[in-house]
Scaffold this motif. Structure first.
Motif, PDB file in Angstrom:
ATOM      1  N   MET A 118       0.818  -1.209   0.000  1.00  0.00           N
ATOM      2  CA  MET A 118       0.000   0.000   0.000  1.00  0.00           C
ATOM      3  C   MET A 118       0.851   1.259   0.000  1.00  0.00           C
ATOM      4  SD  MET A 118      -3.151  -0.968   2.585  1.00  0.00           S
ATOM      5  CE  MET A 118      -3.986   0.585   2.285  1.00  0.00           C
ATOM      6  N   PHE A 119       2.107   1.130   0.399  1.00  0.00           N
ATOM      7  CA  PHE A 119       2.949   2.312   0.528  1.00  0.00           C
ATOM      8  C   PHE A 119       3.820   2.570  -0.698  1.00  0.00           C
ATOM      9  CE2 PHE A 119       1.779   0.915   4.742  1.00  0.00           C
ATOM     10  CZ  PHE A 119       1.253   2.087   5.261  1.00  0.00           C
ATOM     11  N   ASP A 120       3.511   1.873  -1.799  1.00  0.00           N
ATOM     12  CA  ASP A 120       4.180   2.181  -3.065  1.00  0.00           C
ATOM     13  C   ASP A 120       3.890   3.613  -3.502  1.00  0.00           C
ATOM     14  OD1 ASP A 120       5.180  -0.361  -3.137  1.00  0.00           O
ATOM     15  OD2 ASP A 120       3.758  -1.119  -4.621  1.00  0.00           O
ATOM     16  N   ILE A 121       2.833   4.195  -2.955  1.00  0.00           N
ATOM     17  CA  ILE A 121       2.457   5.570  -3.292  1.00  0.00           C
ATOM     18  C   ILE A 121       3.591   6.553  -3.004  1.00  0.00           C
ATOM     19  CG2 ILE A 121       1.421   6.035  -1.015  1.00  0.00           C
ATOM     20  CD1 ILE A 121      -0.748   7.630  -2.509  1.00  0.00           C
ATOM     21  N   PHE A 122       4.435   6.224  -2.025  1.00  0.00           N
ATOM     22  CA  PHE A 122       5.528   7.130  -1.664  1.00  0.00           C
ATOM     23  C   PHE A 122       6.693   7.090  -2.649  1.00  0.00           C
ATOM     24  CE2 PHE A 122       3.823   6.560   2.822  1.00  0.00           C
ATOM     25  CZ  PHE A 122       3.190   7.789   2.819  1.00  0.00           C
ATOM     26  N   GLN A 130      13.046  10.739  -1.980  1.00  0.00           N
ATOM     27  CA  GLN A 130      13.732   9.473  -1.729  1.00  0.00           C
ATOM     28  C   GLN A 130      14.879   9.261  -2.726  1.00  0.00           C
ATOM     29  OE1 GLN A 130      11.648   6.010   0.004  1.00  0.00           O
ATOM     30  NE2 GLN A 130       9.841   6.867  -0.987  1.00  0.00           N
ATOM     31  N   LYS A 131      14.663   9.656  -3.978  1.00  0.00           N
ATOM     32  CA  LYS A 131      15.728   9.542  -4.978  1.00  0.00           C
ATOM     33  C   LYS A 131      16.903  10.450  -4.625  1.00  0.00           C
ATOM     34  CE  LYS A 131      12.761   8.175  -8.829  1.00  0.00           C
ATOM     35  NZ  LYS A 131      12.179   8.567 -10.136  1.00  0.00           N
ATOM     36  N   ASN A 132      16.588  11.606  -4.031  1.00  0.00           N
ATOM     37  CA  ASN A 132      17.635  12.552  -3.619  1.00  0.00           C
ATOM     38  C   ASN A 132      18.240  12.191  -2.273  1.00  0.00           C
ATOM     39  OD1 ASN A 132      17.067  13.993  -5.921  1.00  0.00           O
ATOM     40  ND2 ASN A 132      15.702  15.443  -4.901  1.00  0.00           N
ATOM     41  N   GLU A 133      17.702  11.141  -1.647  1.00  0.00           N
ATOM     42  CA  GLU A 133      18.158  10.654  -0.345  1.00  0.00           C
ATOM     43  C   GLU A 133      17.951  11.679   0.768  1.00  0.00           C
ATOM     44  OE1 GLU A 133      22.149   9.213  -0.783  1.00  0.00           O
ATOM     45  OE2 GLU A 133      21.516   7.506  -2.001  1.00  0.00           O
ATOM     46  N   THR A 134      16.986  12.572   0.561  1.00  0.00           N
ATOM     47  CA  THR A 134      16.571  13.487   1.625  1.00  0.00           C
ATOM     48  C   THR A 134      15.674  12.751   2.610  1.00  0.00           C
ATOM     49  OG1 THR A 134      16.599  15.303   0.026  1.00  0.00           O
ATOM     50  CG2 THR A 134      15.455  15.716   2.092  1.00  0.00           C
ATOM     51  N   LEU A 135      15.008  11.729   2.109  1.00  0.00           N
ATOM     52  CA  LEU A 135      14.036  10.968   2.887  1.00  0.00           C
ATOM     53  C   LEU A 135      14.117   9.502   2.483  1.00  0.00           C
ATOM     54  CD1 LEU A 135      11.438  10.932   4.727  1.00  0.00           C
ATOM     55  CD2 LEU A 135      10.135  11.452   2.663  1.00  0.00           C
ATOM     56  N   THR A 136      13.999   8.614   3.466  1.00  0.00           N
ATOM     57  CA  THR A 136      13.949   7.182   3.205  1.00  0.00           C
ATOM     58  C   THR A 136      12.701   6.603   3.855  1.00  0.00           C
ATOM     59  OG1 THR A 136      16.366   7.004   3.195  1.00  0.00           O
ATOM     60  CG2 THR A 136      15.127   4.977   3.472  1.00  0.00           C
ATOM     61  N   ILE A 137      11.872   5.918   3.072  1.00  0.00           N
ATOM     62  CA  ILE A 137      10.654   5.293   3.589  1.00  0.00           C
ATOM     63  C   ILE A 137      10.689   3.812   3.228  1.00  0.00           C
ATOM     64  CG2 ILE A 137       8.133   5.254   3.546  1.00  0.00           C
ATOM     65  CD1 ILE A 137       8.212   8.177   2.623  1.00  0.00           C
ATOM     66  N   GLU A 138      10.598   2.960   4.244  1.00  0.00           N
ATOM     67  CA  GLU A 138      10.624   1.519   4.012  1.00  0.00           C
ATOM     68  C   GLU A 138       9.490   0.858   4.786  1.00  0.00           C
ATOM     69  OE1 GLU A 138      13.602  -2.371   4.453  1.00  0.00           O
ATOM     70  OE2 GLU A 138      14.112  -0.462   5.409  1.00  0.00           O
ATOM     71  N   ALA A 139       8.677   0.068   4.085  1.00  0.00           N
ATOM     72  CA  ALA A 139       7.585  -0.669   4.720  1.00  0.00           C
ATOM     73  C   ALA A 139       8.045  -2.082   5.056  1.00  0.00           C
ATOM     74  CB  ALA A 139       6.375  -0.714   3.794  1.00  0.00           C
ATOM     75  N   ILE A 140       7.767  -2.511   6.278  1.00  0.00           N
ATOM     76  CA  ILE A 140       8.163  -3.826   6.774  1.00  0.00           C
ATOM     77  C   ILE A 140       6.914  -4.649   7.046  1.00  0.00           C
ATOM     78  CG2 ILE A 140       9.469  -5.066   8.538  1.00  0.00           C
ATOM     79  CD1 ILE A 140      11.169  -3.090   6.913  1.00  0.00           C
ATOM     80  N   ASN A 141       6.904  -5.903   6.593  1.00  0.00           N
ATOM     81  CA  ASN A 141       5.734  -6.760   6.772  1.00  0.00           C
ATOM     82  C   ASN A 141       5.765  -7.421   8.152  1.00  0.00           C
ATOM     83  OD1 ASN A 141       3.584  -8.562   6.552  1.00  0.00           O
ATOM     84  ND2 ASN A 141       4.005  -8.979   4.390  1.00  0.00           N
ATOM     85  N   ILE A 142       4.824  -7.065   8.997  1.00  0.00           N
ATOM     86  CA  ILE A 142       4.726  -7.632  10.351  1.00  0.00           C
ATOM     87  C   ILE A 142       4.541  -9.149  10.283  1.00  0.00           C
ATOM     88  CG2 ILE A 142       3.325  -7.693  12.460  1.00  0.00           C
ATOM     89  CD1 ILE A 142       2.616  -4.741  11.924  1.00  0.00           C
TER      90      ILE A 142
END
Length: 236
Positions: A12-16, A25-37
């Motif tokens: 669901m977080f592919d939107i980011f 994220q491409k500029n590495e200003t921000l990193t978002i990673e979804a982890i499957n519980i």
């Protein structure tokens, strides 16, 4: 900033990966990673929920996979653990600004009818999107991360891009116009075409005050009006 999202539905977080946060994220200003519980459950059938003790409708998320997931992610992310649930502080721009100053954050997305109470001791904070029911914490997590992410220096082109927006200063935003100058017989306000920066600033401030007063009197009551604000509101 580094953000980890602990969820049962990481897709669901592919939107980011798109738009402004995708570029960040491409500029590495921000990193978002979804982890499957679900990857952390000890159940051979990959179950992450069970029936509630005492009876009741629906299922409850088990503490074990959630807690083990938090413990593992904490090895590489030391940020606050934020659970998205109904008991928390109602999210607003002030909380967004507060969290945007963090270097790392971990979000927990609840699901089903709730989460085992014993998992709560691993949470640093709980946030609610509002007084309504969603199908899962994922739906609340997306706008919250978007709101926080865009306040991180370097994510938007210029700091002014968000400083004049609705809620940032406590006021709703003033009206915006773009070309053409005339559309369906309606013209852009003359002051915006004048090139007089101070008059434009005053016009925008006055419009923000009036719009907030009319549409969100609850917000307007919290504004400490300056002498200039009082004068602008008295003008016709």
């Amino acid at each position: 900033m580094k953000i980890n999202i602990l969820t049962l539905f990481p897709e669901m977080f592919d939107i980011f990966n798109h738009s402004i946060l995708g570029r960040a994220q491409k500029n590495e200003t921000l990193t978002i990673e979804a982890i499957n519980i679900r990857d952390y459950t000890t159940s051979k059938h990959k179950k992450v929920d069970d029936y509630p003790y005492g009876g009741g409708a629906g299922m409850v998320m088990s503490a074990q996979p959630v807690v083990d997931c938090i413990k593992d992610i904490k090895k590489k992310n030391k940020g606050k653990v934020i659970f998205l649930g109904p008991r928390g502080r109602t999210f607003n721009q002030e909380i967004a600004k507060e969290l945007s100053k963090e270097e790392e954050l971990i979000f927990i997305c609840g699901h089903y009818e709730g989460i085992d109470e014993r998992a709560y001791e691993y949470f640093d904070m709980e946030i609610s999107l509002g007084d309504f029911v969603l199908t899962g914490g994922e739906m609340a997590c997306i706008p919250i991360i978007d709101s926080i992410g865009r306040l991180i220096p370097g994510v938007l082109g210029r700091e002014e891009s968000f400083q004049d927006e609705s809620f940032y200063s406590g006021l709703l935003e003033y009206p915006q116009y773009t070309r053409p100058e005339y559309f369906e017989g309606k013209r852009v306000p003359e002051v915006l075409l004048s090139g007089h920066h101070d008059n434009i600033r005053k016009w925008r401030r006055k419009k923000s005050l009036i719009i907030t007063q009319q549409r969100r009197p609850d917000l307007f009551k919290k504004i400490q009006l300056t002498k200039e604000d009082v004068k602008l509101l008295k003008e016709k």
